[in-house]
Every structure is written in C-alpha cells, then in structure tokens.
Scaffold this active site. Structure first.
Site, short mmCIF file in Angstrom:
data_model
loop_
_atom_site.label_atom_id
_atom_site.label_comp_id
_atom_site.label_asym_id
_atom_site.label_seq_id
_atom_site.Cartn_x
_atom_site.Cartn_y
_atom_site.Cartn_z
N ASN A 11 12.92 8.28 -11.99
CA ASN A 11 11.81 8.21 -11.03
C ASN A 11 10.86 9.35 -11.38
O ASN A 11 11.31 10.49 -11.47
CB ASN A 11 12.35 8.37 -9.61
N GLY A 12 9.59 9.05 -11.59
CA GLY A 12 8.63 10.10 -11.93
C GLY A 12 7.80 9.68 -13.13
O GLY A 12 7.81 8.51 -13.52
N TRP A 68 8.70 0.87 -9.39
CA TRP A 68 7.26 0.69 -9.12
C TRP A 68 6.59 1.09 -10.42
O TRP A 68 6.57 2.26 -10.79
CB TRP A 68 6.81 1.58 -7.97
N CYS A 84 9.72 4.50 -7.23
CA CYS A 84 10.97 4.08 -7.85
C CYS A 84 12.13 4.71 -7.08
O CYS A 84 12.03 5.82 -6.59
CB CYS A 84 11.11 4.49 -9.31
N HIS A 140 -26.88 1.10 9.36
CA HIS A 140 -27.24 1.78 8.12
C HIS A 140 -26.72 1.05 6.88
O HIS A 140 -26.64 1.64 5.81
CB HIS A 140 -26.73 3.23 8.17
N GLU A 150 -7.93 2.58 10.00
CA GLU A 150 -6.51 2.27 9.91
C GLU A 150 -6.27 0.76 10.09
O GLU A 150 -5.46 0.16 9.38
CB GLU A 150 -5.74 3.09 10.95
N ARG A 178 10.76 1.87 -2.08
CA ARG A 178 10.12 2.78 -3.03
C ARG A 178 9.45 2.05 -4.19
O ARG A 178 8.71 2.65 -4.97
CB ARG A 178 11.14 3.76 -3.59
N GLU A 224 -3.62 -4.34 3.42
CA GLU A 224 -2.39 -4.18 2.65
C GLU A 224 -1.35 -5.24 2.97
O GLU A 224 -0.60 -5.63 2.09
CB GLU A 224 -1.80 -2.78 2.79
N LYS A 262 6.45 2.62 -0.94
CA LYS A 262 6.45 3.43 0.29
C LYS A 262 6.23 4.91 -0.01
O LYS A 262 5.60 5.61 0.76
CB LYS A 262 7.80 3.22 0.97
N LYS A 316 -4.54 -1.57 7.30
CA LYS A 316 -3.33 -2.34 7.60
C LYS A 316 -3.55 -3.81 7.26
O LYS A 316 -2.69 -4.45 6.66
CB LYS A 316 -3.00 -2.16 9.08
C1 F6R Z 1 -0.27 2.53 4.59
C2 F6R Z 1 0.61 3.56 4.10
C3 F6R Z 1 0.08 4.53 3.12
C4 F6R Z 1 0.69 5.92 3.36
C5 F6R Z 1 0.25 6.87 2.24
C6 F6R Z 1 0.74 8.29 2.49
O1 F6R Z 1 0.36 1.73 5.54
O2 F6R Z 1 1.76 3.61 4.46
O3 F6R Z 1 -1.31 4.57 3.12
O4 F6R Z 1 0.26 6.39 4.60
O5 F6R Z 1 0.76 6.41 1.03
O6 F6R Z 1 2.14 8.32 2.55
P1 F6R Z 1 2.90 9.50 3.26
O7 F6R Z 1 2.58 9.46 4.70
O8 F6R Z 1 4.35 9.23 2.99
O9 F6R Z 1 2.43 10.77 2.63
#
Ligand code: F6R
Length: 607
Positions: A98-99, A74, A2, A502, A479, A27, A486, A602, A483
């Site tokens: 926020n929280g 969020w 948020c 396995h 990764e 956010r 998501e 984010k 990617k």
């Molecule tokens: C994926 C992504 C998330 C963040 C994760 C940790 O693309 O961005 O998996 O890597 O939420 O976030 P940070 O790095 O801000 O602690």
C-alpha cells in the site's frame, strides 16, 4: 489507499484472508489477490474487480497454506487488471504493498538494464525484483528487506512471503499505516484495526520506519536503523457485529441511520454532564490567546471545516482560514506562532491533510486533529486530538463521519467563544442545550427517508443538478453536490445562492433540478428570492426547509422536504441528512454501487 493483510495461522488461511479483505475493501476495490505458502512454495490467486471476484476464483481453484498475504487495490500505477493485481510475485517472493514508490521508474530502468524482466505495470514490482536479487545474492530474508527498503523512496506498507519460509512473513511500514495482531498461536498484520478485528483484539501499530519478522510465535519488530524495539500492545473493541449491514441494504444507508446514536455519543464526549458546558479541559487549549485558526482538510471533511469557519467566526470571534490541504501544502503560506491549525479527517490517513499538518507543525503552529480513527497517523502526530465517535464508516461516501465532525467543531466553537469572552455562561448553556437535541431531530428527519426516496427520482433522471445555500447552508450545498456526484454519477455543483446571478443561472432550464437548502433563518428570504429567480426561468426547485416554508411554497416548487424546526446551531448537522438520503436514493435508483462508487477509495493515502 489499498488494503493489505497477512496471516501466519493454523489451518487454511485463504478463506480468513478473504474475510479480512472484505473488511478492507473500503480502501480500494479495483482488483484483489491472495498468496499463500504451501510446502515452501508461493501460490497465488488474483482477480480484477472486487473481492467477490477473487472469492469466486478461489472457490474454483482453492488455495491451501497456513501462511498468506492478501491485497485489495486502488490502482495508482498500472490499469486495474489481473496482471497488476497484488500480490506481485517472483520465484522467491510475493509482495503486497500500500503506497507509492516514488523512484520506481529509476529503479526499474536500473534493474532492466541489469537484465531483470518485469511482468506488471506496477511500482510495487521493483520491491519484488530488488528483494529477489538480494536473496539470490545470498542475503537472508531480513537482510534482503533492509537492503531493499534502503533503496525505496515514497510511502509504503508491505507484507512479504518468501519461498522456502513457511510460517513467516516480513512486513514494513513507512508512510502508510500497518498494525500487527497478536492471536492465540497465530499472528497477523493489516492496514488497520478493522482488518485485524477478524483475527484478534490485541494489536500494536508499527511506527514510521519499523519492519518486523512475524511468525506464529510472535513479531520481532525493528526500527529503521535495525534495532529491536517493542511497540505498545493495545486492545481493540470486538468488531464482529460493527461491520454488518444490520438489516439495511447498504452500509451507506445503515450509517445514515446510525447518526442519532453517533452524534449523541460524540456530543456526550464533549459536554460535561454536571455543568452542561463544553469540556475541552483535558486537551489543554489556550483559546484566549489565539489569533487565527487555519483549518486543513479534503473533500467532505473540508466541507465540515467550511461550516466550522462560520461558527468559529460568529461564535468565537476568531478569524478562520479554511484550506484545501492539497493546495495549502504546496503554497507554503506563512503561519504565525499564535496560529492554531485544525486538521479534519475521517481516516486520519489522508496524505494531503497529513502533509499540510506536518508543514504547519514545522512552522511552529499548534495542531489539533478532528479524526475518526483514533490510532491514525494524523491523530498520533497532532498536538491534541478531538475524536469523532462515528465508529467504523464502511460506505465510501462519508455520512456519519461528517455529522460527527460538525458536532465536534460546533463544540469547539462554543468552548472557544466562552474562553475568549464572546459568550457568557448562559449563552454557552443555551447553545449546548440546543445541540443536545440534535440526535432527536436527526431521528425525526430520518422518518422522511421514503419521501426523500421519491424526491430523489427527480435527481436520478437529471443530467445536471445545482445545490444552493447561504450561510452554513452554502458548505452543505457543496457537500450535497459532492455526495450526489460520487454515489449516483449525476453531475452536480454547489454554489453560494448569492453567486447564482454571477454565472450559474445561465444553466437553469426545465431540465435542471435545483436543490435549495434553506433553513428558516435570517437569510431565508434572500434564498427564497434566488429560488423565485430559478423558478421564473423554468428551473425545478426542490426546497428543503421547515414545514411552514415548504407549505408556503408548495405550489411553486417541483418538490420539497419538510424538516423539523431546529435551533440555528444544529441546522447544518440536521440538514445534512436530506442531502445524504437524496444522494443515496438517487444512486440506488440508478443502480450504482453506492457503498463502493467507481474510482473512489475511502482512505486517500496518495496525493
Ligand atoms: C466524500 C468523502 C471524501 C473524504 C476525503 C477526505 O464522501 O468521503 O471526500 O471526505 O477523501 O477523507 P478523510 O476525511 O479521511 O481525510
């Protein structure tokens, strides 16, 4: 998660709050809302969905007022609908939050039995109702805020408007970040510098437990016990241009293309130009005496940590545990005093990483943060900070933050290797020289954007995709799969290529594309054997390797991406680029909102 913002301004604030909410949308983007004070009365507009929906709402029903607060959500408690959108209001207050209020159920039950009615499913509403009761009981707004805060458990950053108090808001910070902006005859508050960058270049971060009364004339900041305090004011870089898309269709694409510049900037911040050696001097590490390293992170940052494990073990001879922060924090593992803990986080606010780091500190470990947001909580609480210079990352999927994390971690491994006598000066210089070429190699890899767009068609049409790699390409497989999931919503999994037999090989048939991340290193032939096994079962292999290997396998694979030749130390950084491009193009082909994928945010400030 948020984003919150508030402005005690001159002239109508709603359009400016909308602009700030757009900057905060990374956010959370389930719903948004704005409330203003006009003639002492609170007016509000809210809408489910993105800030654009709120903008349409306000265009249809304009909102006057020179003092206002805004929120982009969020959802945690209550569905993402208009009823649960912030600001949450009563006849006396409007609150953006926020929280998470952890004791909201108990408080709600208590307030309901005292005859209070609730109109949303949010935890935030207990804040509004408590404030209102205190105000009705005759308290001033500041007294009501102090009394309310004392009842709340959990994390919060709030901004509050009070009926009858035009030109004032009160904000508070406990567990979630909040900054105050000092403008010319106006004041603002916001979740981060990005939001406030729209209003001013002078900000002060509130500290844990702080609350402040904000008017046009200034901010009266108090600590948790109610004492007046001042918090250091600092300049933030102008952010007007930094948040545009710069001609790209999406932030994600722009940020992928910024990588040569930000990887270069991060490298230069760590390399001493005179000696061509890594310079960690100002961070004061005693790497020689280290016994173990524990890396804590979540998501993409965790994958950067996994790559670092390979580097720190092989280059610096250090045993490394790389831990998902949400598991580590509750396992309460022993940590020796000789342990170094590295917390990796783009936002520097991830709740699990922060809590895991705090636990490590409480056990006497030294902590170093690899963070992108320099003023974040993780950066401020760690014993030392190694900044990634990725700049603001707006796309929700991490791209340039990941590669700059890898740069910092590679440099750390080299510096530790040198300090521990695992590398001599010549070997260190050779690794530094190899790293220094990475920005140019990334530029070359980016020239394959259009080709990657074509290959992505194979992924965009698939139900499931597997990513395989060995060595540092294994975390890249994880990764790449994350990617793709998501941003395109195609199911994908990453595996260590050696693990295929396995279990996962049972999934292979002609419908399942398999992305083989296979830099031409000493493990290449083993990965190639795994690729033969896949192809023998009808699987469609997509090979990512150098030109020699992609030519060699041209007839057997469904597609390939030829990468520039690169030294081993830079391959994890370089090979991230096709992972990002494949995910981006698969997402855009499927019409997803790649910058703001569904259900994500984010900055993950809740656990
Ligand atoms: C994926 C992504 C998330 C963040 C994760 C940790 O693309 O961005 O998996 O890597 O939420 O976030 P940070 O790095 O801000 O602690």
């Amino acid at each position: 998660m948020c984003g919150i913002v508030g402005l005690v301004g001159r002239g109508a604030v709603a359009p400016r709050l909308l602009g700030a909410l757009r900057r905060l949308e990374y956010r959370g983007y389930d719903s948004a809302g704005i409330a203003t004070l006009m003639g002492g009365e609170i007016r509000r507009r809210r809408a489910a969905g993105k800030v654009d929906r709120l903008a349409e709402r306000i265009a249809a029903e304009p909102l006057a007022g020179e003092t206002g607060i805004g929120h982009t959500r969020w959802a945690t408690h209550g569905a993402p609908c208009e009823m649960n959108a912030h600001p949450i209001a009563t006849d006396r207050v409007a609150v953006v939050h926020n929280g998470i209020i952890e004791n909201h159920r108990e408080l709600r039950e208590e307030l309901e039995s005292a005859g209070e009615a609730f109109h949303s499913q949010t935890d935030t509403e207990v804040i509004a109702v408590l404030l209102t009761r205190h105000l009705r009981g005759g308290m001033t707004p500041a007294e009501a805020v102090m009394a309310t805060l004392s009842r709340l458990q959990g994390a919060l950053a709030v901004a509050i408007l009070f009926t009858g108090h035009d030109g004032m808001l009160i904000c508070a910070r406990r567990g979630s970040p909040l900054a105050i902006g000092f403008g010319d005859g106006e004041m603002s508050v916001g979740s981060d510098a990005l939001a406030l960058g729209a209003f001013t270049d002078r900000i002060a971060y509130l500290e844990e437990g702080d609350w402040a009364v904000v008017t046009r004339d200034g901010a009266w900041i108090h600590d948790a016990s109610g004492h007046r305090v001042s918090r250091a004011e600092r300049r933030i870089p102008a952010m007007g241009d930094g948040v545009g898309k710069g001609g790209h269709a999406h932030y994600m694409h722009k940020e992928i293309f910024e990588q040569p510049a930000v990887v270069g900037a991060t490298l230069h911040s760590m390399i001493n130009p005179a000696t061509r050696r890594i310079d960690l001097g100002r961070y004061g590490f005693d790497a020689a005496g280290l016994e173990t390293v524990t890396i804590l992170a979540c998501g993409t940052s965790f994958h950067a940590g996994m790559v670092a494990k390979y580097w720190l073990e092989s280059i610096a001879g250090l045993p490394v545990h790389c831990e998902i922060a949400s598991e580590f924090r509750y396992r309460r593992p022993p940590l020796g005093r000789g342990a170094l803990v590295i917390a990796i986080s783009q936002s520097g606010e991830t709740a699990d990483t922060l809590a895991a780091m705090r636990y490590a500190k409480s056990r006497g470990a030294r902590t170093v943060a690899v963070v992108n947001v320099a003023e974040s909580t993780i950066a401020r609480e760690a014993d030392a900070v190694l900044p990634t210079l990725a700049g603001a990352e707006i796309g929700v999927a991490s791209t340039k933050a990941f590669t700059t994390q890898l740069v910092v971690l590679a440099c750390l491994a080299i510096a530790f290797g040198r300090a521990r006598g695992e590398l001599d000066c010549k070997a260190e210089r050779a690794l530094v020289a190899a790293l220094a070429d990475t920005p140019d190699l990334i530029t070359e890899a980016l020239a394959g954007d259009a080709h990657a767009g074509g290959v992505a068609a194979l992924l965009a049409g698939a139900r499931d995709v597997l990513y395989l790699g060995r060595g540092t390409a294994y975390p890249l497989a994880l990764e790449g799969a994350l990617k793709l999931k998501e941003v395109s919503y195609v199911h994908a999994e990453g595996y260590a290529a050696g693990e295929m037999k396995h279990g996962p090989i049972a999934l292979v048939d002609k419908e399942v594309p398999i992305v083989m991340i296979a830099p031409p290193d000493e493990l290449f032939e083993k990965t190639a054997s795994n690729m033969y096994e896949v192809m023998a079962r009808g699987g469609q292999a997509i090979l990512i390797s150098d030109r020699e290997q992609t030519d060699r396998f041209a007839n057997g694979v469904a597609a390939s991406i030829a990468m520039p030749e690169a030294p081993a130390i830079s391959t994890p950084i370089l090979y991230s680029v096709p992972m990002q491009l494949l995910a981006y193009h698969a997402g855009t082909r499927r019409g997803t909102e790649v910058d703001q994928p569904r259900n994500l945010a984010k900055s993950v400030t809740v656990e």
